[in-house]
Structures are given as C-alpha cells and as structure tokens.
Design a protein around this motif. Sequence first.
Motif, PDB file in Angstrom:
ATOM      1  N   ASN A   1      38.203  50.599  45.435  1.00 37.79           N
ATOM      2  CA  ASN A   1      39.381  50.989  44.988  1.00 37.79           C
ATOM      3  C   ASN A   1      39.156  52.298  44.460  1.00 37.79           C
ATOM      4  O   ASN A   1      38.868  51.392  43.586  1.00 37.79           O
ATOM      5  CB  ASN A   1      40.754  50.126  44.199  1.00 37.79           C
ATOM      6  CG  ASN A   1      42.488  50.301  44.705  1.00 37.79           C
ATOM      7  OD1 ASN A   1      42.133  51.596  44.705  1.00 37.79           O
ATOM      8  ND2 ASN A   1      43.205  49.045  44.294  1.00 37.79           N
ATOM      9  N   GLN A   2      39.474  53.600  44.838  1.00 41.66           N
ATOM     10  CA  GLN A   2      39.727  54.024  44.811  1.00 41.66           C
ATOM     11  C   GLN A   2      40.037  54.819  44.087  1.00 41.66           C
ATOM     12  O   GLN A   2      39.683  55.790  42.656  1.00 41.66           O
ATOM     13  CB  GLN A   2      39.419  55.917  45.685  1.00 41.66           C
ATOM     14  CG  GLN A   2      38.145  55.659  47.152  1.00 41.66           C
ATOM     15  CD  GLN A   2      36.876  56.025  46.672  1.00 41.66           C
ATOM     16  OE1 GLN A   2      35.985  55.318  45.206  1.00 41.66           O
ATOM     17  NE2 GLN A   2      37.138  57.233  47.233  1.00 41.66           N
ATOM     18  N   GLU A   3      41.825  54.124  43.450  1.00 39.60           N
ATOM     19  CA  GLU A   3      42.369  54.817  42.725  1.00 39.60           C
ATOM     20  C   GLU A   3      42.334  54.168  41.458  1.00 39.60           C
ATOM     21  O   GLU A   3      42.414  54.748  40.493  1.00 39.60           O
ATOM     22  CB  GLU A   3      43.950  54.436  43.169  1.00 39.60           C
ATOM     23  CG  GLU A   3      44.489  55.195  44.441  1.00 39.60           C
ATOM     24  CD  GLU A   3      45.446  54.687  44.902  1.00 39.60           C
ATOM     25  OE1 GLU A   3      45.998  54.132  44.029  1.00 39.60           O
ATOM     26  OE2 GLU A   3      46.190  55.346  45.587  1.00 39.60           O
ATOM     27  N   THR A   4      41.783  52.262  41.279  1.00 35.25           N
ATOM     28  CA  THR A   4      41.287  51.893  40.296  1.00 35.25           C
ATOM     29  C   THR A   4      39.882  51.989  40.214  1.00 35.25           C
ATOM     30  O   THR A   4      39.889  52.210  38.315  1.00 35.25           O
ATOM     31  CB  THR A   4      41.819  50.824  40.411  1.00 35.25           C
ATOM     32  OG1 THR A   4      40.670  49.980  41.443  1.00 35.25           O
ATOM     33  CG2 THR A   4      42.834  50.145  40.440  1.00 35.25           C
ATOM     34  N   GLY A   5      38.659  52.112  40.988  1.00 33.62           N
ATOM     35  CA  GLY A   5      37.740  52.191  40.914  1.00 33.62           C
ATOM     36  C   GLY A   5      36.711  51.165  40.592  1.00 33.62           C
ATOM     37  O   GLY A   5      35.982  51.170  40.157  1.00 33.62           O
ATOM     38  N   LYS A   6      37.552  50.116  40.276  1.00 40.87           N
ATOM     39  CA  LYS A   6      37.493  48.846  40.924  1.00 40.87           C
ATOM     40  C   LYS A   6      36.901  48.283  42.422  1.00 40.87           C
ATOM     41  O   LYS A   6      37.512  48.944  42.856  1.00 40.87           O
ATOM     42  CB  LYS A   6      38.774  48.009  39.879  1.00 40.87           C
ATOM     43  CG  LYS A   6      38.182  48.607  38.456  1.00 40.87           C
ATOM     44  CD  LYS A   6      39.743  47.633  37.975  1.00 40.87           C
ATOM     45  CE  LYS A   6      39.156  47.924  36.164  1.00 40.87           C
ATOM     46  NZ  LYS A   6      39.854  47.447  35.283  1.00 40.87           N
ATOM     47  N   LEU A   7      36.651  46.986  41.900  1.00 40.16           N
ATOM     48  CA  LEU A   7      36.028  46.605  43.456  1.00 40.16           C
ATOM     49  C   LEU A   7      37.468  45.351  44.243  1.00 40.16           C
ATOM     50  O   LEU A   7      37.497  44.476  43.064  1.00 40.16           O
ATOM     51  CB  LEU A   7      35.604  45.567  43.730  1.00 40.16           C
ATOM     52  CG  LEU A   7      33.126  46.311  43.318  1.00 40.16           C
ATOM     53  CD1 LEU A   7      32.256  44.992  43.332  1.00 40.16           C
ATOM     54  CD2 LEU A   7      33.408  47.307  45.113  1.00 40.16           C
ATOM     55  N   ASN A   8      38.526  45.030  45.167  1.00 42.90           N
ATOM     56  CA  ASN A   8      38.656  44.517  45.363  1.00 42.90           C
ATOM     57  C   ASN A   8      38.148  43.688  46.290  1.00 42.90           C
ATOM     58  O   ASN A   8      37.710  43.866  47.521  1.00 42.90           O
ATOM     59  CB  ASN A   8      39.778  44.841  45.850  1.00 42.90           C
ATOM     60  CG  ASN A   8      40.514  45.910  44.617  1.00 42.90           C
ATOM     61  OD1 ASN A   8      40.575  45.960  44.357  1.00 42.90           O
ATOM     62  ND2 ASN A   8      41.696  46.643  45.822  1.00 42.90           N
ATOM     63  N   VAL A   9      38.551  42.113  45.773  1.00 42.33           N
ATOM     64  CA  VAL A   9      37.672  40.874  46.741  1.00 42.33           C
ATOM     65  C   VAL A   9      38.269  40.035  47.157  1.00 42.33           C
ATOM     66  O   VAL A   9      39.559  39.559  47.054  1.00 42.33           O
ATOM     67  CB  VAL A   9      36.270  39.906  45.367  1.00 42.33           C
ATOM     68  CG1 VAL A   9      35.903  39.023  46.436  1.00 42.33           C
ATOM     69  CG2 VAL A   9      36.132  40.883  45.607  1.00 42.33           C
ATOM     70  N   TYR A  10      38.292  39.975  48.272  1.00 40.91           N
ATOM     71  CA  TYR A  10      39.269  39.278  48.838  1.00 40.91           C
ATOM     72  C   TYR A  10      39.043  38.393  49.629  1.00 40.91           C
ATOM     73  O   TYR A  10      37.296  38.095  50.872  1.00 40.91           O
ATOM     74  CB  TYR A  10      40.106  39.877  50.862  1.00 40.91           C
ATOM     75  CG  TYR A  10      40.689  41.212  49.936  1.00 40.91           C
ATOM     76  CD1 TYR A  10      42.337  41.315  49.875  1.00 40.91           C
ATOM     77  CD2 TYR A  10      40.748  42.242  49.403  1.00 40.91           C
ATOM     78  CE1 TYR A  10      42.737  42.321  49.158  1.00 40.91           C
ATOM     79  CE2 TYR A  10      41.080  43.881  49.111  1.00 40.91           C
ATOM     80  CZ  TYR A  10      41.791  43.840  49.615  1.00 40.91           C
ATOM     81  OH  TYR A  10      43.138  44.186  48.801  1.00 40.91           O
ATOM     82  N   THR A  11      39.504  37.365  49.990  1.00 43.26           N
ATOM     83  CA  THR A  11      39.397  35.975  50.222  1.00 43.26           C
ATOM     84  C   THR A  11      40.292  34.395  50.364  1.00 43.26           C
ATOM     85  O   THR A  11      41.654  35.087  50.353  1.00 43.26           O
ATOM     86  CB  THR A  11      38.022  35.526  49.548  1.00 43.26           C
ATOM     87  OG1 THR A  11      37.138  33.849  50.303  1.00 43.26           O
ATOM     88  CG2 THR A  11      38.386  34.785  48.657  1.00 43.26           C
ATOM     89  N   THR A  12      39.886  33.607  51.403  1.00 42.08           N
ATOM     90  CA  THR A  12      41.278  32.933  51.323  1.00 42.08           C
ATOM     91  C   THR A  12      41.050  31.626  50.372  1.00 42.08           C
ATOM     92  O   THR A  12      39.634  31.199  49.714  1.00 42.08           O
ATOM     93  CB  THR A  12      40.844  32.303  52.851  1.00 42.08           C
ATOM     94  OG1 THR A  12      39.931  31.333  53.605  1.00 42.08           O
ATOM     95  CG2 THR A  12      41.352  33.847  54.048  1.00 42.08           C
ATOM     96  N   LYS A  13      41.831  31.176  50.463  1.00 40.80           N
ATOM     97  CA  LYS A  13      41.990  30.152  49.908  1.00 40.80           C
ATOM     98  C   LYS A  13      41.329  28.595  50.167  1.00 40.80           C
ATOM     99  O   LYS A  13      40.978  27.942  49.110  1.00 40.80           O
ATOM    100  CB  LYS A  13      44.185  29.268  49.354  1.00 40.80           C
ATOM    101  CG  LYS A  13      43.847  28.486  48.321  1.00 40.80           C
ATOM    102  CD  LYS A  13      45.624  27.854  48.661  1.00 40.80           C
ATOM    103  CE  LYS A  13      45.541  26.669  47.070  1.00 40.80           C
ATOM    104  NZ  LYS A  13      44.661  25.778  47.305  1.00 40.80           N
TER     105      LYS A  13
END
Length: 268
Positions: free
Chosen positions: A10-22
């Motif tokens: 995420n360029q705005e926050t400079g962090k990683l967004n990690v997506y997964t399912t429950k």
Amino acid sequence: MEGDNYYVHNQETGKLNVYTTKAFYDGLADDQKKIFSRFCLWSRVQGCWISKGKAEGCYYLREQIKALGFVNKGEVGERITFDEQVARTQERAEYRAERAEHRADKAEQKSDQLYNTAQKMASVIPFGQPILVGHHSEQRDRNYRNRIHNTFGKAFEELDKGKHYREKAATAKETAEGKKYSNPEYLTNRIKECQKHLRILDRRLNGKLYPNSPEQEISEQARQFYNNRIAEENEKLEFFKGKMKAINPAWCEPSVSTRKIKGKKNTL
C-alpha cells in the motif's frame, strides 16, 4: 481458494496489506496463525491484515506468507507526502477520540443505571437485617442479596470501562491536536533521527555498509530503493524542522557531529 491469498504494498501507508479468507485462516496451525498476529494487525475496515512495520522491513513476513502460498500482487494506491500522512493520522485520531468519548458516555450512563438499580434493591432490606437461617425465606433472601452484589459489581465494571475509554479518548485527542509537534525535545530527537538515517542511506547508496567500508557496486533496484528512502527522509526532516522553527523562530539546525576513529576525524 489460492487466488484469495495475496498481499500488496500500500503506497499510501507504506505497509503490506495481506488478504486471505476466514476458512483458510481457520485451517492454519497455531504457529502459522501467530505469523499474522505477531507481525500484523487486523483491519475490519479494509478486511485484511496490515503489517505493523513498513513494507521495506517486512522481509521475514513476506517469506513466511510466501511459504503459505500467498502471491505478491504489486502495489496499490499512490504515495503521499509525510505532511499528508500526518494530516491523515490526525484525522483518524480525531475520529477515534470521538468514538471513545461516545463509548465512555455509554459506559458511565449504564454504570449509573446499574448502581441506582442496586441501591433500590438494597433499600428493600432493613438496615442490619440478617439472613434468617433455617427460615423458608433463607434461600430466596440469599439469592436476592447475591443479585444486589452482582448488580453493584456490574456497575463498577462499567465505571472502569468508562475510565478506560476516557483515557483512550485523551490519548487520541493529543494525537489529533498534534501536541508532540510543539514539543522541542520530541522534534529535536526526530531531527537527529532523520539526519542519522540520511547518513546511513547515503552510505548504502555508495555501496558502503560502514563508514570505513570500501565502496561496492549496487544494483539499479537497490539504487532506486535508497533514492526513494532518501527522498522520504528528507521530507520528514523538512517537516520536523518546519515545526521546530514555528515554535522557535531563532532555532538553528545543529551541525553534524563528528568523532575520532583511529586518529582520524570521521563524520557520523
């Protein structure tokens, strides 16, 4: 599904967004789940795990989630200036403060209601009236007194909850108002920190690990990375210097410190 497991920078926050399912997360072993809880925070708003640290420093996290089958889907959003980052942080803090104040009000209101209820229940029992042991009303009386005790307990629990949210609101308000940016000691430390990072990044850009290390060639990718980091640190430095001058117009930037190493004067 495999396609549901991915991460982005995420360029705005400079962090990683990690997506997964429950379903996928629930199927992980406990030690694998700890990877997420240790290095990330769950965001209900974005519906994903967000790295605690900046993306550049999340090498271990990247390797661990790659081993679990997560795919790198590149970058999202646009990079914002440090000034804009601060403004957004303050905006979010203001929202957190309002929400915490609302929760504190609700908890205190509920505490008052429970306390008044418990007092009314207790007023029915004559002062000093003991439990009549052996009487047919003994068990009913004990149960009634227990309900009074529990109601008082719940009232104090809600009162403690209200205090907790008041403290959270106060902390969020300080962030929203940017009080630390009017603290000379805080600003001085941040300025020194930025200067230190810039010196280190400049060495890395020249292929030097330590001040006296020989220069080595670095890749174009590494060069771009260090140039980007230098630009970010310069933004932060100018921001903190501007805040310092705002509270002390006579302030002058301190000179770079030096120290002697083996009889030579070296810039840190």
